[in-house]
Design an enzyme around this catalytic site. Structure first.
Site, short mmCIF file in Angstrom:
data_model
loop_
_atom_site.label_atom_id
_atom_site.label_comp_id
_atom_site.label_asym_id
_atom_site.label_seq_id
_atom_site.Cartn_x
_atom_site.Cartn_y
_atom_site.Cartn_z
N ASP A 153 44.15 152.49 43.74
CA ASP A 153 44.02 152.96 42.37
C ASP A 153 42.78 153.85 42.27
O ASP A 153 41.89 153.82 43.14
CB ASP A 153 43.82 151.78 41.40
CG ASP A 153 45.01 150.83 41.38
OD1 ASP A 153 46.10 151.24 41.82
OD2 ASP A 153 44.82 149.69 40.92
N ASP A 155 39.72 153.98 39.92
CA ASP A 155 38.99 153.27 38.87
C ASP A 155 37.87 154.16 38.36
O ASP A 155 37.11 154.73 39.14
CB ASP A 155 38.41 151.95 39.41
CG ASP A 155 39.50 151.00 39.89
OD1 ASP A 155 40.48 150.81 39.14
OD2 ASP A 155 39.37 150.45 41.00
#
Length: 234
Positions: A153, A155
């Site tokens: 991901d 972030d």
């Protein structure tokens, strides 16, 4: 953190950190990491490979900072404590370099592609804010240690010291969702407010109360800005 060391100070000495030199998600370079009981076996190898830790939210005593160590595997996360005297350098998410500092094969990873696309966008979705990557992307950019994978991901930490409306939050979340869709990854943004860390997606959802993550512990609040002023008697 999956494992956390026992604090090396008395509970009565602990309080919310007030040292302005570092905040949650800052990356610290240490010249020494003190060992405590029940430390996982992988921690020493991880620190030898990259002598960096990430500031975490926890109450501390004078002379200490709460930190987390990242291992090579996803499940290798260790919460511990560093002495302030052992800190050599502080890198804040908003001060991290672009992915151009990495090799071509690293820059091609989706999370890093998405980050550079957001920085190049004219005008940037986040141009009016102080912001930067955290998590695996932030750690790799700060340490040059391969940490990001093809499924990582992205972030983000967005500094939000002043009031931010729900409408603005919804607009920003939609813009980040569009970037995530183009990159084929997930983008998670956290607003750093006076009350602590608040997930952008939660604040944008219109919930009556949102979870604010603070050194003294998480709490549900209606407004991450006015509640702090009310508690201070302002």
């Amino acid at each position: 953190m999956r494992v956390c060391a026992v604090a090396p100070f008395a509970p009565d000495d602990a309080a919310a950190p007030d040292d302005p030199r570092w905040q949650a998600h800052d990356i610290l370079r240490l010249h020494r990491l003190e060992a405590f009981d029940n430390e996982p076996a992988w921690v020493r190898d991880a620190f030898a490979r990259a002598p960096f830790v990430v500031v975490r939210r926890a109450q501390v005593a004078p002379g200490f900072v709460a930190v987390g160590v990242r291992g090579a595997a996803r499940n290798e996360r260790y919460g511990t404590w560093a002495r302030c005297d052992d800190i050599e350098a502080v890198v804040k998410p908003e001060a991290l370099p672009s992915a151009s500092t990495l090799s071509a094969d690293r820059r091609a990873l989706p999370a890093l592609v998405a980050l550079d696309a957001m920085r190049r966008e004219p005008p940037s979705t986040l141009a009016t804010f102080a912001w930067g990557p955290t998590g695996s992307v932030g750690f790799e950019l700060a340490t040059f240690t391969p940490t990001v994978t093809s499924t990582s991901d992205l972030d983000l930490l967005i500094r939000m010291p002043n009031h931010f409306s729900r409408d603005e939050a919804r607009w920003l979340q939609a813009a980040l969702d569009a970037h995530a869709m183009r990159a084929g990854i997930r983008i998670d943004a956290q607003l750093e407010t006076p009350a602590g860390g608040v997930a952008l997606v939660e604040f944008a959802s219109g919930k009556a109360r949102v979870m604010a993550r603070h050194a003294s512990g998480p709490r549900l609040i209606a407004d991450p800005w006015t509640c702090v002023h009310a508690q201070a008697g302002l």
